[in-house]
Scaffold this motif. Sequence first.
Motif, mmCIF file in Angstrom:
data_model
loop_
_atom_site.group_PDB
_atom_site.id
_atom_site.type_symbol
_atom_site.label_atom_id
_atom_site.label_comp_id
_atom_site.label_asym_id
_atom_site.label_seq_id
_atom_site.Cartn_x
_atom_site.Cartn_y
_atom_site.Cartn_z
ATOM 1 N N SER A 190 -7.873 -0.655 4.038
ATOM 2 C CA SER A 190 -8.512 -0.559 2.726
ATOM 3 C C SER A 190 -7.471 -0.907 1.655
ATOM 4 N N ASN A 235 -6.273 -0.021 -1.146
ATOM 5 C CA ASN A 235 -5.889 0.988 -2.142
ATOM 6 C C ASN A 235 -4.439 1.377 -1.878
ATOM 7 N N LYS A 284 0.820 -1.222 0.000
ATOM 8 C CA LYS A 284 0.000 0.000 0.000
ATOM 9 C C LYS A 284 0.851 1.269 0.000
ATOM 10 N N ARG A 320 2.044 2.259 2.859
ATOM 11 C CA ARG A 320 1.440 2.856 4.056
ATOM 12 C C ARG A 320 2.503 3.148 5.108
ATOM 13 N N SER A 354 -10.620 4.821 -1.449
ATOM 14 C CA SER A 354 -10.742 3.397 -1.125
ATOM 15 C C SER A 354 -11.433 2.654 -2.268
HETATM 16 MG MG MG Z 1 -7.807 3.408 4.291
#
Ligand code: MG
Length: 306
Positions: free
Chosen positions: A137, A139, A50, A52, A145
């Motif tokens: 999520s 994405n 991701k 992230r 999302s």
């Molecule tokens: Mg999210």
Amino acid sequence: MTEFLTSLNLERAVALLKKGEIVAFPTETVYGLGASIFNEEAVRKVFLAKGRPGDNPLIAHIADRGDLAKIAIDLPSEAHLLMEAFFPGPLTLLLPSHSDVPLLVRAGLPTLAVRMPQHPLARELIRLTGTPLVGPSANLSGKPSPTSAQHVWRDLHGKIAAVLDGGICQVGIESTVLLLEKEPLILRPGFITKEQIESVLKRPVHLVSKQIKGESPLSPGMKYRHYAPNASLKLYFSQQELENDHSQFPSTKRLLLLHCTAHNLYHLLREADEQQYDEIFILCTPSMQNDPALMDRLTKAACLTK
Ligand code: MG
Ligand code: TXA
């Protein structure tokens, strides 16, 4: 290569998760990116795929109430009331974490976010894998999302082992995230409303979806830009202002939306990117302004014009 699976190949998705691979799965809110919660290597792959930040913790997804004892301890009595009312469904509770849950999952926090999705395929996947799954999520970090398997595919193919197609997400916006403190606090508004929670708890609940300047955020997700399409997004609160701006500034390629809902917002933002719009102007109608979850996502995705 990323595999595209359906309910007919559920066993394949389970086998991949058991091997420590990461698999996107449908929930009633948005698609999640699944990994076994106790497999740190697999959880690391989720953050990597991701893009992230490591200080933004993940939500644990359970199939049954019986899964709770593996990941949370000392549940407050109000948590039981809320689970009775809203599990399975789009509510995430922040609970004291079991020490067995890797720190990586909860970004070093003492609490763990827990939710029981309603989508039957999600629950079956968790049940057959035999362990709760993390599920941010599915994405790329910062993007809208995904509400369909095709959205996941566009963001993550080549980066994840598989995506399990369970159709279009019914709700279309993420779960409500609730912290049960002296004062219960909604850290992210979602489909389950403040009023619904108050009617179960029989006391006031507060909404704090914005980070207070200078204070550390209650939910790490608050400090990041979210849900943003490539196009620049502007919000309007009167049709006149929207029309003025539209006529005043010659457009390169501009999408005008005179209404949207929590259910179709992410789909519309992603479609605008597919069609390579440069700008999106959205009129926030009174009914939209009455939906805190929708307005939260819109304001986080947009540069405001008021
Ligand atoms: Mg999210
Ligand atoms: O509907 C949903 O909740 C979806 C589906 C897939 O279940 N999942 C989802 O996960 O939206 P994610 O990772 O995109 O968002 C989780 C949010 C983030 O804002 C994160 O900062 C917050 O929950 N969060 C997670 N654990 C937390 C914790 N221990 N304390 C405070 N906030 C937490």
